[in-house]
Design an enzyme around this catalytic site. Structure first.
Site, PDB file in Angstrom:
ATOM      1  N   CYS A 120       0.815  -1.220   0.000  1.00 34.73           N
ATOM      2  CA  CYS A 120       0.000   0.000   0.000  1.00 34.73           C
ATOM      3  C   CYS A 120       0.847   1.268   0.000  1.00 34.73           C
ATOM      4  O   CYS A 120       0.387   2.314  -0.468  1.00 34.73           O
ATOM      5  CB  CYS A 120      -0.918   0.026   1.211  1.00 34.73           C
ATOM      6  SG  CYS A 120      -2.012  -1.397   1.323  1.00 34.73           S
TER       7      CYS A 120
ATOM      8  N   HIS B 120      -9.018   2.911  -2.733  1.00 39.07           N
ATOM      9  CA  HIS B 120      -7.620   2.662  -2.363  1.00 39.07           C
ATOM     10  C   HIS B 120      -6.986   1.687  -3.344  1.00 39.07           C
ATOM     11  O   HIS B 120      -6.896   0.486  -3.086  1.00 39.07           O
ATOM     12  CB  HIS B 120      -7.572   2.113  -0.939  1.00 39.07           C
ATOM     13  CG  HIS B 120      -6.229   1.684  -0.462  1.00 39.07           C
ATOM     14  ND1 HIS B 120      -5.045   2.290  -0.849  1.00 39.07           N
ATOM     15  CD2 HIS B 120      -5.861   0.671   0.396  1.00 39.07           C
ATOM     16  CE1 HIS B 120      -4.020   1.682  -0.264  1.00 39.07           C
ATOM     17  NE2 HIS B 120      -4.488   0.702   0.489  1.00 39.07           N
TER      18      HIS B 120
ATOM     19  N   CYS C 225      -0.963   2.588   6.784  1.00 41.29           N
ATOM     20  CA  CYS C 225      -0.556   1.234   7.173  1.00 41.29           C
ATOM     21  C   CYS C 225      -0.196   0.458   5.913  1.00 41.29           C
ATOM     22  O   CYS C 225      -0.585   0.816   4.805  1.00 41.29           O
ATOM     23  CB  CYS C 225      -1.659   0.537   7.959  1.00 41.29           C
ATOM     24  SG  CYS C 225      -3.218   0.334   7.071  1.00 41.29           S
TER      25      CYS C 225
ATOM     26  N   GLY D 172       0.589  -3.624   4.264  1.00 43.04           N
ATOM     27  CA  GLY D 172       0.469  -5.061   4.414  1.00 43.04           C
ATOM     28  C   GLY D 172       1.754  -5.719   4.886  1.00 43.04           C
ATOM     29  O   GLY D 172       2.847  -5.208   4.685  1.00 43.04           O
TER      30      GLY D 172
END
Length: 400
Positions: free
Chosen positions: A96, A349, A380, A382
């Protein structure tokens, strides 16, 4: 030879409208690399005083680097966009935080003196390439109990975060999601997002050609009653739903970053100055808490507290993850500093692209808030990480 680090500035950022992933989404029949090409061309169009040959690097992130997101997409998209063949490029992956890492990586090169100007961004076509496509996790992860099985399923990590912070109820997460939808609708009504959206030509075998001009995922008019009725797919009687989490999306982002003196030389606008950045690792099972240690490290290193931060753009992968961050730093759920135009729960996203969306919006907020000196972009990541970038408003009216 001794070197002196140079200040790095964010010049401009743009993105395609974000689409819903899947056979009926905006970009179902559009290539991922063409999304990136459109972004690069728009950056060049908006910044005519930047000679193409002065671009020293093109760094493009993608989480799933196969198919039309493969072939070293930073280089291939640069060639397709018509940049001189002398301009190199590369692909980068931090899930991300891919686009965020693309920016911080080229910024390090600029500060060091290896580059003067670079383009950085990200793309994710989750309709063509679902998260995890082609991945083969090493069996040792589970066999040796290095991580729990839930660590590899993002929705389950969000449920784990709810377990860890029982004060973050489903109702509270839903209320945050409703506010995100409302803020996005208000920002669209005021014409704020449109400033940096790149109209994207699209085609459909069924409908023919069209033009994408706005984000597809927002659901204006979302209510608590709507969200209360949604299923909890990751756990029976759970708390994470499609309504209080970001969806599966397609889209691309890009930005121009440069040495501050080079931006001035070329007549480019320095919209915000990169102060510092930090990445941190956390337990993969609760990856959503990643922004907390990343931000703590960053603030401590710069002798700042959250009271010094005037604006915060935090990626809304899940409402619980944002609320855990806010609780840790004793920030109210409705603090006006946080995501003034809403966030990913409404906008979408597309994984690796989102970091530059946060930066582009923060730069716009700074223009409207000359009283705010510092801002954060944070998210945040992954597999248990968080990333935070500290920015200074070049339009700040205070005394240095």
């Amino acid at each position: 030879m001794p070197r002196i680090a140079r200040d790095v500035v964010f010049v401009d950022g743009v993105r395609t409208p974000f689409g819903k992933a899947g056979p009926k989404g905006l970009y179902a029949e559009t290539r991922a690399d063409d999304l990136v090409v459109r972004v690069i061309r728009e950056l060049r169009r908006r910044n005519p005083s930047l000679p193409a040959e002065r671009i020293d690097e093109v760094a493009i992130a993608a989480t799933t680097q196969i198919g039309d997101q493969g072939l070293t997409i930073g280089r291939s998209a640069a060639v397709l966009a018509g940049l001189p063949k002398s301009v190199p490029g590369y692909a980068i992956d931090r899930m991300c935080a891919g686009a965020m890492t693309a920016v911080t990586t080229v910024a390090g090169g600029i500060a060091f003196g290896a580059y003067d100007v670079a383009i950085a961004g990200g793309v994710e076509h989750m309709g063509r390439h679902p998260m995890g496509e082609g991945v083969d996790p090493n069996p040792r992860f589970l066999a040796e109990k290095l991580v729990d099985g839930s660590a590899l399923i993002m929705g389950m990590t969000a449920e784990n975060l709810h377990d860890r912070y029982p004060q973050i109820t489903k109702e509270r997460a839903d209320a945050y999601a409703v506010r995100s939808q409302q803020k996005v609708a208000e920002a669209y009504e005021a014409g704020r997002f449109q400033q940096d959206l790149v109209p994207m030509a699209i085609r459909s075998g069924e409908k023919g050609y069209g033009l994408a001009t706005r984000d597809e995922p927002p659901r204006p008019g979302t209510t608590m009653e709507n969200l209360a009725a949604l299923k909890t797919p990751f756990r029976p009687h759970g708390r994470v739903t499609a309504g209080n989490a970001a969806g599966l999306n397609d889209g691309a982002t890009g930005c121009v970053v440069a040495a501050e003196e080079v931006a001035a030389e070329l007549g480019l606008t320095a919209r915000m100055r990169l102060v510092d950045y930090s990445f941190a690792g956390v337990e993969p099972e609760v990856m959503g808490i990643g922004p907390v240690p990343a931000t703590e490290k960053l603030l401590a290193r710069n002798s700042l507290t959250m009271d010094d931060i005037g604006l915060i753009e935090i990626n809304e992968a899940f409402a619980v993850q944002v609320l855990a961050f806010l609780d840790h730093f004793k920030i109210a759920d409705d603090d006006p500093r946080v995501n003034p135009w809403g966030g990913a729960i409404a906008i979408g996203h597309p994984l690796a692209s989102s970091g530059v969306r946060l930066m582009t919006q923060l730069a716009r907020h700074f223009e409207e808030r000359p009283d705010a000196r510092y801002g954060l972009t944070t998210m945040c990541v992954g597999m248990g990480m968080g990333g935070t970038v500290l920015w200074e408003n070049t339009a700040w009216e205070g005394a240095r």
